[in-house]
Each structure stands twice: as structure tokens, then as C-alpha cells.
Design an enzyme around this catalytic site. Structure first.
Site, PDB file in Angstrom:
ATOM      1  CG  ASP A   1      58.363  62.008 -14.302  1.00  0.00           C
ATOM      2  OD1 ASP A   1      57.958  62.069 -13.231  1.00  0.00           O
ATOM      3  OD2 ASP A   1      59.146  61.201 -14.953  1.00  0.00           O
TER       4      ASP A   1
ATOM      5  CG  ASP B   1      63.688  59.618 -11.388  1.00  0.00           C
ATOM      6  OD1 ASP B   1      64.779  60.354 -11.318  1.00  0.00           O
ATOM      7  OD2 ASP B   1      63.169  59.346 -10.245  1.00  0.00           O
TER       8      ASP B   1
END
Length: 355
Positions: free
Chosen positions: A107, A109
Site C-alpha cells: 500500500d 499512504d
């Protein structure tokens, strides 16, 4: 994830010796000592970690888990492992098989990037736009109002994923429409990133350099703003040819003005439904059946869906906030949970023993 808007992000530096020091948030209180995992660091000397050291649940000092001990994982007070035996086997297999069978799925963020810097939230891909002086005032006001309404829903430990999804779709739809109203120019994105405080986790540059050198594919799978995060990766010189980004990308008109988004919406809970899983991306990586998966939300555990015949999928979760409320859920979903860890030290320590 949108909820990470305005949330610090960065990753860099990695020395295995630094892994042994660990880091701990003020949120990580004595209450966490009673949680599921016994894996924590013993307190010595004047340093007060806030953890209870006399608990019978503490991992015995034996060579039962030689790989975990070699990596220093058992001596970190911010690491939680529900099943150390399983993690020992996973890491040992990944190390034994080597780089030729490895791929990394991460991922963006609050995973590749930090969740805070110097006690302040740093900018996520959404936060970069939220806090940019190049964006109109009405955007910030409306975006903050949406954040206040929907972020608590995103991280609510008492709601199921199915219950949250309609709200997340609604949130993303409203934010996307709001960005379109702002008539963002493609040329302004580099300046937005350059003037932001977006930061990679300590050790991320080292990790990416190593993975590039040994030709390990890296899939960055993000529900954020693809155009923004690509600028961040370029700014930190980690957007190399072995890195593929799947995210929400802007669509521009002939004058370079953002007029919408390309493809299907990606939000934090549909990362197993995106087109990447119906494409030939993973087919191209056949033979790379070992995966190190990095995420900070429950939706991230699905990112490896589509990997053909996976042998070993090591799921590492970064728990950045609401620790006491969400720790049990993360422990059940991720193999390793890192509490308020702003580094890539654990991942780097694994990669380093593979050389």
C-alpha cells in the site's frame, strides 16, 4: 487510503542495528501488555518502555525461533506477532528461496509513507492536495468536512467491512467530484508535492534500491491519488522500472486540466476486485510465489489475491493510530503488526539476510 489524508508519510534508512532499538508511540500504553501477542522487548536500564516485563506470556529466551531472533524481531517492543512459529516458517522459507521467487506488494499512504513527522501528521496523497496553497479555499473546507464525517467510519472497529463499503464509495465519489471542480492542472502537481511534508518511511530508499538491484518486482497498490503518489516516488528517486503503481489516476483534457478519473474506482476495501487481479500482471510473475505484503488497513490484506499458487505470503501491518481499539483485529489479519513504527527496518532486515 483517504482516511490517511494529511497523515505523514515517509520511509528511508535501514541498519539492522537500528531495528533492535524499536520505536514506540505514546498511544502504546501499559494496557497493550495484556493483548494477544507476547512478542516484545525487555526493559533494561533507565529506558522505560511502559511494558510489563514479568508477564508469563513473554517469549522465552530460547532458540525456538532462530530466524526471528537473528532478525532482532523478538527484541522489539513495538512488534506484535500472534503466531511466532508460523512467522518463523514464513520468513525462513522466503529467505531460503531467495530473490528470484520474491515479489513485494505494498500500500502507499501510511505504509510506504510515514503517518507522522516530529509529532505532526504528514501529508498523504490526498493531504498533499488538501494542504496545498494551489488548491482553492472551498476545496479544503469541503474536504475537511468529508474527512471528519467518513474517516471515523473507515477505522470504526465495530463496523464490518460490508457495512463500511457504501460509505467509502460515497466518500470517494464526493472527493473526486470536488477535485474536478477545482480544475487542477497537471503541471501544478510537482509543485504541490515539492512544497508538502510527504515523507517515506525511514529505510524505504534503501529497501527500494536493494529490490531494484536484485530485480524484485514491487506493486504499489493505492486507493489514493495515483498522479500525486507517482510524483512523491519520483521526488525520492524510488520510482524505478521494477515498480508498478495501481491507483486512481486523473484524466486530463487537451490543456492538461483534470476532468475526471480513469477506470474503476479503487477504495480501501476493494483491492481484491480491481482490474489488476483480472489482468496478466501476476501471470508475468509466475515462479515468484513468495510475497511480502505491506499495508496499514484491513483492506490491504487482499492485495495479493491473484498471485498464482502462492507458497508464502508474509503480511506485515502498520498500525498507526487507534492502537488499543484495533490491535486485536490487526493481530488476527497480519502476521506481523508494527505499532507506530515509522521505519522499514523490519522489512529491510529480512531482505538483508537474503543476500
Amino acid at each position: 487510503m483517504i482516511g490517511s489524508r494529511g497523515t505523514a508519510l515517509r520511509a528511508g534508512g535501514l541498519q539492522l542495528s537500528r531495528v533492535l532499538s524499536g520505536s514506540k508511540s505514546s498511544e502504546t500504553s501499559c494496557d497493550l501488555a495484556s493483548k494477544v501477542s507476547p512478542v516484545r522487548k525487555k526493559t533494561t536500564g533507565p529506558r522505560d518502555t511502559g511494558f510489563i516485563n514479568s508477564s508469563p506470556a513473554i517469549m522465552p529466551e530460547t532458540s525456538t525461533y532462530p530466524m526471528l531472533e537473528k532478525l532482532g524481531i523478538l527484541s522489539n517492543d513495538h512488534v506484535r506477532i500472534k503466531d511466532p512459529g508460523r512467522v518463523e516458517e514464513l520468513i525462513s522459507s522466503i529467505v531460503r528461496d531467495g530473490f528470484s521467487k520474491l515479489q513485494v506488494i505494498a500500500d502507499y499512504d501510511m505504509t510506504i509513507t510515514k503517518s507522522h513527522v516530529n509529532g505532526k501528521r504528514a501529508d498523504s496523497s490526498f493531504g498533499i492536495m488538501d494542504n496545498s496553497s494551489l488548491m482553492p479555499a472551498f476545496y479544503r473546507e469541503e474536504a475537511n468536512a468529508l474527512l471528519s464525517k467518513y474517516y471515523p467510519i473507515e477505522i470504526d472497529p465495530h463496523m464490518t467491512e460490508e457495512e463500511k463499503i457504501p460509505y467509502m464509495k460515497e466518500w470517494y465519489g464526493k472527493i473526486h467530484n470536488l477535485i474536478v471542480k477545482c480544475k487542477v492542472s497537471q503541471g501544478s502537481l510537482a509543485e504541490m508535492v515539492a512544497t508538502s511534508n510527504a515523507m517515506l518511511r525511514e529505510g524505504t530508499e534503501d529497501l527500494c534500491k536493494k529490490l531494484h538491484t536484485v530485480n524484485v518486482p514491487v506493486l504499489v497498490f493505492s486507493a489514493g491519488m495515483g498522479d500525486i503518489l507517482e510524483q512523491v516516488l519520483r521526488q525520492f528517486n524510488v520510482y524505478t522500472e521494477n515498480v508498478k503503481v495501481v491507483s486512481n489516476f486523473f484524466q486530463y483534457d487537451e490543456e492538461g486540466i483534470m476532468i475526471g478519473f480513469k477506470g474503476d474506482l479503487i477504495h480501501m476495501f476493494n483491492k481484491n476486485e480491481n482490474a489488476i487481479h483480472s489482468s496478466n500482471y501476476f501471470d508475468k510473475l509466475k515462479g515468484r510465489s513468495n510475497v511480502i505484503l505491506l499495508g496499514d488497513s484491513m483492506g490491504d490484506i487482499k492485495m495479493a489475491v491473484g498471485v498464482p499458487q502462492p507458497n508464502n505470503v508474509l503480511k506485515i501491518g502498520f498500525l498507526n493510530d487507534k492502537v488499543e481499539e484495533r490491535l486485536d483485529t490487526y493481530m488476527n489479519a497480519f502476521d506481523i503488526v508494527l505499532i507506530d513504527d515509522q521505519t522499514m527496518d523490519i522489512v529491510n532486515s529480512i531482505v538483508n539476510v537474503m543476500t
